[in-house]
Design a protein around this motif. Structure first.
Motif, mmCIF file in Angstrom:
data_model
loop_
_atom_site.group_PDB
_atom_site.id
_atom_site.type_symbol
_atom_site.label_atom_id
_atom_site.label_comp_id
_atom_site.label_asym_id
_atom_site.label_seq_id
_atom_site.Cartn_x
_atom_site.Cartn_y
_atom_site.Cartn_z
ATOM 1 N N PHE A 90 81.543 22.733 42.537
ATOM 2 C CA PHE A 90 82.059 22.946 43.741
ATOM 3 C C PHE A 90 81.136 22.360 44.825
ATOM 4 O O PHE A 90 81.710 21.624 45.802
ATOM 5 C CB PHE A 90 82.158 24.503 44.046
ATOM 6 C CG PHE A 90 82.950 24.791 45.476
ATOM 7 C CD1 PHE A 90 84.307 25.174 45.446
ATOM 8 C CD2 PHE A 90 82.434 24.806 46.500
ATOM 9 C CE1 PHE A 90 84.948 25.477 46.608
ATOM 10 C CE2 PHE A 90 83.019 25.093 47.757
ATOM 11 C CZ PHE A 90 84.260 25.366 47.602
ATOM 12 N N LEU A 93 81.327 18.626 44.856
ATOM 13 C CA LEU A 93 82.635 17.993 45.196
ATOM 14 C C LEU A 93 82.668 18.429 46.872
ATOM 15 O O LEU A 93 83.207 17.337 47.437
ATOM 16 C CB LEU A 93 83.819 18.700 44.466
ATOM 17 C CG LEU A 93 84.159 18.217 43.071
ATOM 18 C CD1 LEU A 93 85.192 19.239 42.456
ATOM 19 C CD2 LEU A 93 84.672 16.986 43.133
ATOM 20 N N TYR A 94 82.448 19.568 47.315
ATOM 21 C CA TYR A 94 82.730 19.819 48.581
ATOM 22 C C TYR A 94 81.383 19.934 49.589
ATOM 23 O O TYR A 94 81.571 20.158 50.703
ATOM 24 C CB TYR A 94 83.545 21.068 48.825
ATOM 25 C CG TYR A 94 85.044 21.077 47.719
ATOM 26 C CD1 TYR A 94 85.950 20.117 47.934
ATOM 27 C CD2 TYR A 94 84.782 21.740 46.690
ATOM 28 C CE1 TYR A 94 86.814 20.389 47.282
ATOM 29 C CE2 TYR A 94 85.925 21.697 45.702
ATOM 30 C CZ TYR A 94 86.984 20.855 45.994
ATOM 31 O OH TYR A 94 88.015 21.037 45.187
ATOM 32 N N PRO A 98 80.181 27.773 47.588
ATOM 33 C CA PRO A 98 81.249 28.556 48.097
ATOM 34 C C PRO A 98 80.994 29.971 48.357
ATOM 35 O O PRO A 98 80.254 30.551 47.982
ATOM 36 C CB PRO A 98 82.296 28.302 46.626
ATOM 37 C CG PRO A 98 81.167 28.168 45.734
ATOM 38 C CD PRO A 98 79.926 27.391 46.292
ATOM 39 N N GLU A 102 86.364 31.733 47.476
ATOM 40 C CA GLU A 102 86.451 30.129 47.195
ATOM 41 C C GLU A 102 86.016 29.929 45.825
ATOM 42 O O GLU A 102 86.909 28.958 45.078
ATOM 43 C CB GLU A 102 85.560 29.365 48.036
ATOM 44 C CG GLU A 102 86.049 29.350 49.432
ATOM 45 C CD GLU A 102 85.083 28.522 50.503
ATOM 46 O OE1 GLU A 102 85.390 27.833 51.639
ATOM 47 O OE2 GLU A 102 83.736 28.859 50.375
ATOM 48 N N PHE A 106 88.553 28.382 43.147
ATOM 49 C CA PHE A 106 88.150 26.950 42.386
ATOM 50 C C PHE A 106 88.134 27.426 40.672
ATOM 51 O O PHE A 106 88.595 26.430 40.033
ATOM 52 C CB PHE A 106 86.806 26.487 42.768
ATOM 53 C CG PHE A 106 86.422 25.362 42.003
ATOM 54 C CD1 PHE A 106 86.916 24.130 42.426
ATOM 55 C CD2 PHE A 106 85.299 25.291 41.281
ATOM 56 C CE1 PHE A 106 86.740 22.780 41.977
ATOM 57 C CE2 PHE A 106 84.867 24.054 40.792
ATOM 58 C CZ PHE A 106 85.445 22.714 41.123
ATOM 59 N N GLU A 161 92.607 14.901 44.785
ATOM 60 C CA GLU A 161 92.067 16.247 44.456
ATOM 61 C C GLU A 161 92.358 16.667 43.030
ATOM 62 O O GLU A 161 91.712 17.202 42.401
ATOM 63 C CB GLU A 161 92.803 17.113 45.654
ATOM 64 C CG GLU A 161 92.249 18.408 45.495
ATOM 65 C CD GLU A 161 90.644 18.829 45.727
ATOM 66 O OE1 GLU A 161 89.886 17.993 46.263
ATOM 67 O OE2 GLU A 161 89.980 19.856 45.330
ATOM 68 N N SER A 397 82.696 12.990 42.143
ATOM 69 C CA SER A 397 82.291 13.464 43.475
ATOM 70 C C SER A 397 81.817 12.199 44.303
ATOM 71 O O SER A 397 82.299 12.065 45.492
ATOM 72 C CB SER A 397 81.064 14.626 43.600
ATOM 73 O OG SER A 397 81.168 15.521 42.851
ATOM 74 N N LYS A 400 84.935 10.452 45.091
ATOM 75 C CA LYS A 400 85.712 10.694 46.162
ATOM 76 C C LYS A 400 84.946 10.406 47.478
ATOM 77 O O LYS A 400 85.474 10.056 48.549
ATOM 78 C CB LYS A 400 85.744 12.390 46.210
ATOM 79 C CG LYS A 400 86.768 12.797 45.247
ATOM 80 C CD LYS A 400 87.045 14.282 45.176
ATOM 81 C CE LYS A 400 87.889 14.898 46.431
ATOM 82 N NZ LYS A 400 87.720 16.278 46.570
ATOM 83 N N GLU A 401 83.642 10.556 47.519
ATOM 84 C CA GLU A 401 82.910 10.192 48.726
ATOM 85 C C GLU A 401 83.123 8.654 49.001
ATOM 86 O O GLU A 401 83.349 8.448 50.238
ATOM 87 C CB GLU A 401 81.427 10.307 48.499
ATOM 88 C CG GLU A 401 80.452 10.032 49.577
ATOM 89 C CD GLU A 401 78.953 10.334 49.142
ATOM 90 O OE1 GLU A 401 78.518 11.253 49.994
ATOM 91 O OE2 GLU A 401 78.416 9.393 48.587
#
Ligand code: CMC
Length: 431
Positions: A90, A93-94, A98, A102, A106, A161, A397, A400-401
């Protein structure tokens, strides 16, 4: 990116070019050469990217001098000691730790995606039984784009996602299936009542004929191995994933490319190579012979699990793993493991040898991980697949970035061409 406050000056044949310098939040300053070719008509030359930042990133930071590894700012030893793998996923990724709600959401989401398409069971059967599990994984993960084409549109944030969750959730299932297939046992379905690490052990070691209870100590050690391999900034496989994705290729194909790159013995394949080396050494009295070979310029042999492009003091992951190896082997009642004794003595001898001191060669993550994995019951061929499934969150990750960055361009390195200049084709009878 932050505004440039400093400038570098480059002089080529009397003409001066000003290059912006950016200061990162940590690490050395970076000279921006993006306009250099347009302005000065020259390329820069840096094989192996030893001095080149290929991107900007906010995910992972390594201070090679201090032996520090941070994920989103948090030191790896704190994460390995206090967190667990899905929380680290988590975080990567974010970008933040969390809340309890959250994290629960997840974990449920990942857990609900652990099964693979049933048709994949037949797909596995196309591989030879004696295939290396990494070979099988490269093929099967690449094939995920055929099974999950509803999450391959990289321009759609929801697709991205879903693809990320699918990859994190299904990689352990695929790695366990590759293992089961290689030993001729039936595939084991995931169990949603088990946590990520325990479920992986269940899928690898349980058989239909008897009940298998996951040892919580082993599950914790497994989880820690996953955390320690989760991400490592712009290493070879991560850069491979970024380069492959820069063309807009789908995430499953790009992660398969990352797995292929990881397999090499200079990268993730070193854990298998290291344990094989420790076995070949066998007893502590043979260590001097292997140290001498590692130092001999005419011998291609290298001490596997030693050295790192970035760490020049200590690999913080190796420190945690050395301690973990001691704990796990003691708890499993195999603390007299001869490989652990050879590893410890080899480390001691190398760390006191002028060659290794001068070249700043220290044990890396692969030095102790194999000993723990073997004690858990994995064959060496599963070591790199375990690295691959742990690293998937890092790859995804970083992917995605990169995709979310409006400045993203297709990766296209230049070259220093040293071949023939233009010449005329010669007909075969005249050669
Ligand atoms: N044993 C003996 N000598 C070594 C070793 C080693 N393991 N590693 C580097 N050297 C020597 C090398 O011969 C060279 O000597 P010289 O300057 O006299 O030519 C010098 O140290 C620098 O080595 P390099 O290959 O130029 O350094 P690099 O940054 O390109 O390579 C490395 C880093 C990790 C590929 C290398 O240290 C190595 O091959 N190690 C063994 C494989 C290994 O354990 N890999 C896992 C890395 S950590 C996990 C991962 O990233 O996947």
């Amino acid at each position: 990116m932050a505004e440039s406050t400093k400038k570098a000056t480059l002089n080529i044949d009397g003409t001066t070019y000003e290059l912006p310098i950016y200061s990162p939040t940590a690490g050395p300053d970076v000279i921006d050469i993006r306009k250099l070719y347009a302005d000065a008509g020259v390329f820069t030359y840096d094989p192996g990217f030893t001095s080149t930042a290929s991107c900007d990133s906010t995910i992972t930071y390594i201070d090679g001098g201090k032996g520090e590894l941070l994920h989103r700012g948090y030191p790896i030893d704190q994460l390995a000691g206090k967190s667990h793998y899905l929380e680290v996923c988590f975080l990567l990724l974010y970008g933040y730790l969390p809340t309890a709600a959250e994290l629960e959401k997840f974990e449920i989401t990942v857990t609900r995606h652990t099964m693979v398409h049933e048709q994949m069971h037949y797909f596995f059967r196309g591989f030879r039984r004696d295939s290396h599990p990494m070979a099988t994984m490269v093929g099967v993960v690449g094939a995920m784009s055929a099974f999950y084409h509803d999450s391959t549109d990289v321009n759609d944030a929801w697709h991205r996602e879903v693809a990320a969750i699918r990859l994190i959730a299904k990689l352990p299932t695929i790695a366990a299936m590759a293992y089961k297939y290689s030993i001729g046992q039936p595939f084991v379905y995931p169990r949603n009542d088990l946590d990520y690490a325990a479920n992986f052990l269940h899928m690898c070691f349980s058989v239909p004929a008897e009940e298998y209870n996951v040892n919580p100590i082993v599950a914790r050690a497994m989880d820690r191995i996953f955390i320690l391999h989760a991400d490592h900034e712009q290493n070879a496989s991560t850069s491979t994933v970024r380069l492959a994705s820069s063309s807009g290729a789908n995430p499953f194909a790009c992660i398969a490319a990352g797995i292929a790159c990881l397999w090499g013995p200079a990268h993730g394949g070193a854990n298998q190579a290291c344990l094989e080396m420790l076995r070949e050494i066998g007893t502590v009295d043979r260590i001097p012979e292997f140290i001498a070979r590692a130092k001999d310029k005419n011998d291609p042999f290298r001490l596997m699990g030693f050295g790192h492009r970035v760490y020049k003091n200590t690999d913080p992951r190796a420190k945690v793993l050395k301690q973990s190896a001691d704990e796990v082997l003691e708890l499993l009642g195999v603390d007299d493991n001869p490989l652990l004794q050879v590893a410890k003595e080899l480390e001691h001898v190398a760390l006191n040898d002028p060659y290794f001191i001068e070249k700043k060669l220290f044990p890396n993550v692969d030095f102790y991980s194999g000993i723990i994995l073997e004690a858990i019951g994995f064959p060496t061929s599963m070591f790199t697949p375990i690295f691959a499934l742990s690293r998937t969150v890092g790859w995804i990750s970083q992917w995605k970035e990169m995709i979310a960055d409006p400045q993203m361009k297709i990766g296209r390195p230049r070259q220093l061409y040293l071949g023939e200049t233009s010449r005329d084709y010669v007909d075969i009878e005249n050669r």
